[in-house]
Motif scaffolding. Sequence first.
Motif, PDB file in Angstrom:
ATOM      1  N   HIS A  39      39.795  -5.325  -1.347  1.00 56.20           N
ATOM      2  CA  HIS A  39      39.869  -6.067  -0.087  1.00 56.20           C
ATOM      3  C   HIS A  39      41.044  -7.045  -0.015  1.00 56.20           C
ATOM      4  O   HIS A  39      41.486  -7.388   1.078  1.00 56.20           O
ATOM      5  N   ALA A  40      41.526  -7.501  -1.147  1.00 58.52           N
ATOM      6  CA  ALA A  40      42.642  -8.455  -1.164  1.00 58.52           C
ATOM      7  C   ALA A  40      43.568  -8.135  -2.344  1.00 58.52           C
ATOM      8  O   ALA A  40      43.666  -8.904  -3.296  1.00 58.52           O
ATOM      9  N   PRO A  41      44.258  -6.995  -2.265  1.00 59.55           N
ATOM     10  CA  PRO A  41      45.053  -6.563  -3.422  1.00 59.55           C
ATOM     11  C   PRO A  41      46.147  -7.542  -3.843  1.00 59.55           C
ATOM     12  O   PRO A  41      46.358  -7.746  -5.040  1.00 59.55           O
ATOM     13  N   SER A  42      46.826  -8.165  -2.912  1.00 58.80           N
ATOM     14  CA  SER A  42      47.919  -9.060  -3.299  1.00 58.80           C
ATOM     15  C   SER A  42      47.411 -10.324  -3.992  1.00 58.80           C
ATOM     16  O   SER A  42      48.151 -10.972  -4.719  1.00 58.80           O
ATOM     17  N   ASN A  43      46.139 -10.650  -3.800  1.00 51.84           N
ATOM     18  CA  ASN A  43      45.551 -11.812  -4.469  1.00 51.84           C
ATOM     19  C   ASN A  43      44.845 -11.453  -5.770  1.00 51.84           C
ATOM     20  O   ASN A  43      44.702 -12.306  -6.651  1.00 51.84           O
ATOM     21  N   CYS A  44      44.397 -10.213  -5.886  1.00 54.41           N
ATOM     22  CA  CYS A  44      43.496  -9.878  -6.988  1.00 54.41           C
ATOM     23  C   CYS A  44      43.977  -8.772  -7.914  1.00 54.41           C
ATOM     24  O   CYS A  44      43.428  -8.611  -8.996  1.00 54.41           O
ATOM     25  N   THR A  64      46.968   2.356 -23.546  1.00 53.65           N
ATOM     26  CA  THR A  64      46.577   1.988 -22.178  1.00 53.65           C
ATOM     27  C   THR A  64      46.530   0.483 -22.021  1.00 53.65           C
ATOM     28  O   THR A  64      46.972  -0.061 -21.006  1.00 53.65           O
ATOM     29  N   ALA A  65      46.016  -0.207 -23.015  1.00 56.48           N
ATOM     30  CA  ALA A  65      45.941  -1.672 -22.960  1.00 56.48           C
ATOM     31  C   ALA A  65      47.331  -2.268 -22.805  1.00 56.48           C
ATOM     32  O   ALA A  65      47.551  -3.127 -21.935  1.00 56.48           O
ATOM     33  N   ALA A  66      48.281  -1.802 -23.614  1.00 57.78           N
ATOM     34  CA  ALA A  66      49.651  -2.336 -23.538  1.00 57.78           C
ATOM     35  C   ALA A  66      50.246  -2.114 -22.153  1.00 57.78           C
ATOM     36  O   ALA A  66      50.889  -3.018 -21.596  1.00 57.78           O
ATOM     37  N   LEU A  67      50.017  -0.936 -21.596  1.00 55.40           N
ATOM     38  CA  LEU A  67      50.523  -0.652 -20.242  1.00 55.40           C
ATOM     39  C   LEU A  67      49.893  -1.561 -19.202  1.00 55.40           C
ATOM     40  O   LEU A  67      50.581  -2.077 -18.312  1.00 55.40           O
ATOM     41  N   ARG A  68      48.577  -1.780 -19.306  1.00 51.52           N
ATOM     42  CA  ARG A  68      47.873  -2.611 -18.324  1.00 51.52           C
ATOM     43  C   ARG A  68      48.298  -4.079 -18.427  1.00 51.52           C
ATOM     44  O   ARG A  68      48.391  -4.767 -17.419  1.00 51.52           O
ATOM     45  N   TYR A  69      48.537  -4.557 -19.651  1.00 57.15           N
ATOM     46  CA  TYR A  69      49.033  -5.931 -19.787  1.00 57.15           C
ATOM     47  C   TYR A  69      50.370  -6.068 -19.065  1.00 57.15           C
ATOM     48  O   TYR A  69      50.570  -7.008 -18.293  1.00 57.15           O
ATOM     49  N   ASP A  70      51.261  -5.125 -19.296  1.00 54.11           N
ATOM     50  CA  ASP A  70      52.563  -5.183 -18.627  1.00 54.11           C
ATOM     51  C   ASP A  70      52.416  -5.060 -17.113  1.00 54.11           C
ATOM     52  O   ASP A  70      53.108  -5.750 -16.363  1.00 54.11           O
ATOM     53  N   ASP A  71      51.513  -4.194 -16.667  1.00 50.04           N
ATOM     54  CA  ASP A  71      51.262  -4.058 -15.225  1.00 50.04           C
ATOM     55  C   ASP A  71      50.750  -5.377 -14.639  1.00 50.04           C
ATOM     56  O   ASP A  71      51.168  -5.789 -13.555  1.00 50.04           O
ATOM     57  N   ALA A  72      49.840  -6.027 -15.358  1.00 52.68           N
ATOM     58  CA  ALA A  72      49.293  -7.302 -14.885  1.00 52.68           C
ATOM     59  C   ALA A  72      50.389  -8.366 -14.809  1.00 52.68           C
ATOM     60  O   ALA A  72      50.473  -9.112 -13.823  1.00 52.68           O
ATOM     61  N   ILE A  73      51.239  -8.405 -15.818  1.00 50.06           N
ATOM     62  CA  ILE A  73      52.335  -9.383 -15.850  1.00 50.06           C
ATOM     63  C   ILE A  73      53.297  -9.149 -14.692  1.00 50.06           C
ATOM     64  O   ILE A  73      53.650 -10.074 -13.959  1.00 50.06           O
ATOM     65  N   ASN A  74      53.702  -7.901 -14.524  1.00 48.17           N
ATOM     66  CA  ASN A  74      54.656  -7.571 -13.458  1.00 48.17           C
ATOM     67  C   ASN A  74      54.069  -7.788 -12.073  1.00 48.17           C
ATOM     68  O   ASN A  74      54.759  -8.285 -11.175  1.00 48.17           O
ATOM     69  N   THR A  75      52.812  -7.445 -11.888  1.00 50.68           N
ATOM     70  CA  THR A  75      52.162  -7.625 -10.583  1.00 50.68           C
ATOM     71  C   THR A  75      51.976  -9.099 -10.263  1.00 50.68           C
ATOM     72  O   THR A  75      52.177  -9.513  -9.116  1.00 50.68           O
ATOM     73  N   ALA A  76      51.605  -9.888 -11.257  1.00 48.53           N
ATOM     74  CA  ALA A  76      51.473 -11.331 -11.042  1.00 48.53           C
ATOM     75  C   ALA A  76      52.808 -11.929 -10.606  1.00 48.53           C
ATOM     76  O   ALA A  76      52.858 -12.751  -9.681  1.00 48.53           O
ATOM     77  N   SER A  77      53.882 -11.512 -11.253  1.00 50.75           N
ATOM     78  CA  SER A  77      55.219 -12.011 -10.880  1.00 50.75           C
ATOM     79  C   SER A  77      55.580 -11.573  -9.469  1.00 50.75           C
ATOM     80  O   SER A  77      56.055 -12.374  -8.666  1.00 50.75           O
ATOM     81  N   ASN A  79      53.656 -10.790  -7.024  1.00 50.99           N
ATOM     82  CA  ASN A  79      52.816 -11.426  -6.010  1.00 50.99           C
ATOM     83  C   ASN A  79      52.922 -12.951  -6.013  1.00 50.99           C
ATOM     84  O   ASN A  79      52.282 -13.620  -5.207  1.00 50.99           O
ATOM     85  N   GLY A  80      53.718 -13.508  -6.937  1.00 49.61           N
ATOM     86  CA  GLY A  80      53.970 -14.943  -6.945  1.00 49.61           C
ATOM     87  C   GLY A  80      52.878 -15.799  -7.560  1.00 49.61           C
ATOM     88  O   GLY A  80      52.751 -16.973  -7.228  1.00 49.61           O
ATOM     89  N   PHE A  81      52.115 -15.231  -8.472  1.00 50.87           N
ATOM     90  CA  PHE A  81      51.044 -15.983  -9.131  1.00 50.87           C
ATOM     91  C   PHE A  81      51.470 -16.341 -10.555  1.00 50.87           C
ATOM     92  O   PHE A  81      51.159 -15.634 -11.512  1.00 50.87           O
ATOM     93  N   ILE A  82      52.172 -17.454 -10.683  1.00 55.22           N
ATOM     94  CA  ILE A  82      52.706 -17.870 -11.985  1.00 55.22           C
ATOM     95  C   ILE A  82      51.588 -18.134 -12.993  1.00 55.22           C
ATOM     96  O   ILE A  82      51.736 -17.842 -14.184  1.00 55.22           O
ATOM     97  N   GLN A  83      50.453 -18.645 -12.530  1.00 52.79           N
ATOM     98  CA  GLN A  83      49.339 -18.921 -13.441  1.00 52.79           C
ATOM     99  C   GLN A  83      48.763 -17.625 -13.999  1.00 52.79           C
ATOM    100  O   GLN A  83      48.435 -17.551 -15.190  1.00 52.79           O
ATOM    101  N   ASP A  84      48.663 -16.584 -13.174  1.00 54.07           N
ATOM    102  CA  ASP A  84      48.167 -15.294 -13.655  1.00 54.07           C
ATOM    103  C   ASP A  84      49.186 -14.639 -14.580  1.00 54.07           C
ATOM    104  O   ASP A  84      48.821 -13.979 -15.557  1.00 54.07           O
ATOM    105  N   HIS A  85      50.458 -14.831 -14.277  1.00 53.21           N
ATOM    106  CA  HIS A  85      51.523 -14.335 -15.149  1.00 53.21           C
ATOM    107  C   HIS A  85      51.389 -14.973 -16.533  1.00 53.21           C
ATOM    108  O   HIS A  85      51.473 -14.284 -17.561  1.00 53.21           O
ATOM    109  N   ALA A  86      51.163 -16.276 -16.557  1.00 54.05           N
ATOM    110  CA  ALA A  86      51.031 -17.002 -17.822  1.00 54.05           C
ATOM    111  C   ALA A  86      49.840 -16.498 -18.635  1.00 54.05           C
ATOM    112  O   ALA A  86      49.965 -16.223 -19.838  1.00 54.05           O
TER     113      ALA A  86
END
Length: 147
Positions: A39-44, A64-77, A79-86
């Motif tokens: 429902h809120a992909p850019s936020n979640c 898969t874990a390594a790929l998902r960590y990188d995906d989470a980092i890149n998506t947080a960046s 979408n502008g969520f520095i706290q999620d990136h951290a």
Amino acid sequence: AFIFTEGLISFAMSHEFGEEKWSVLAYKSVEEFKIFALHAPSNCEQKLLLLQAESAFLEGEYYTAALRYDDAINTASKNGFIQDHAIACERAGIFHSRQGNISKAFDYVSQAHNAYFKWGAKCKADHLNLQYQNQLSNVQKMENQFN
């Protein structure tokens, strides 16, 4: 935010203690968070990716874990969520450290430190420095021996 936090804590507790109650809560949080991300992909999205990385890590699916960590980092960046990136960088650092890839772990921890500092969480950034300072100096000594 509660479901995300509960999920991260549950995955960490499951790694630490191996008790089924923690993995049940962790997997439940992933399923519940899928609805938020729908429902809120850019936020979640980055949070879901991080929970999925933690899930893959717990299941022993390290590639898969390594790929998902990188995906989470890149998506947080993205979408502008520095706290999620951290947080994603810190968790990726822990993952790589437990896999024995200390050099890569410190790359992620360094990124986490910078992101926490940029976000304004100076105490958390300082805590990372203290937590990993001894390990980092040992890695640097080893690297100097080979150079």
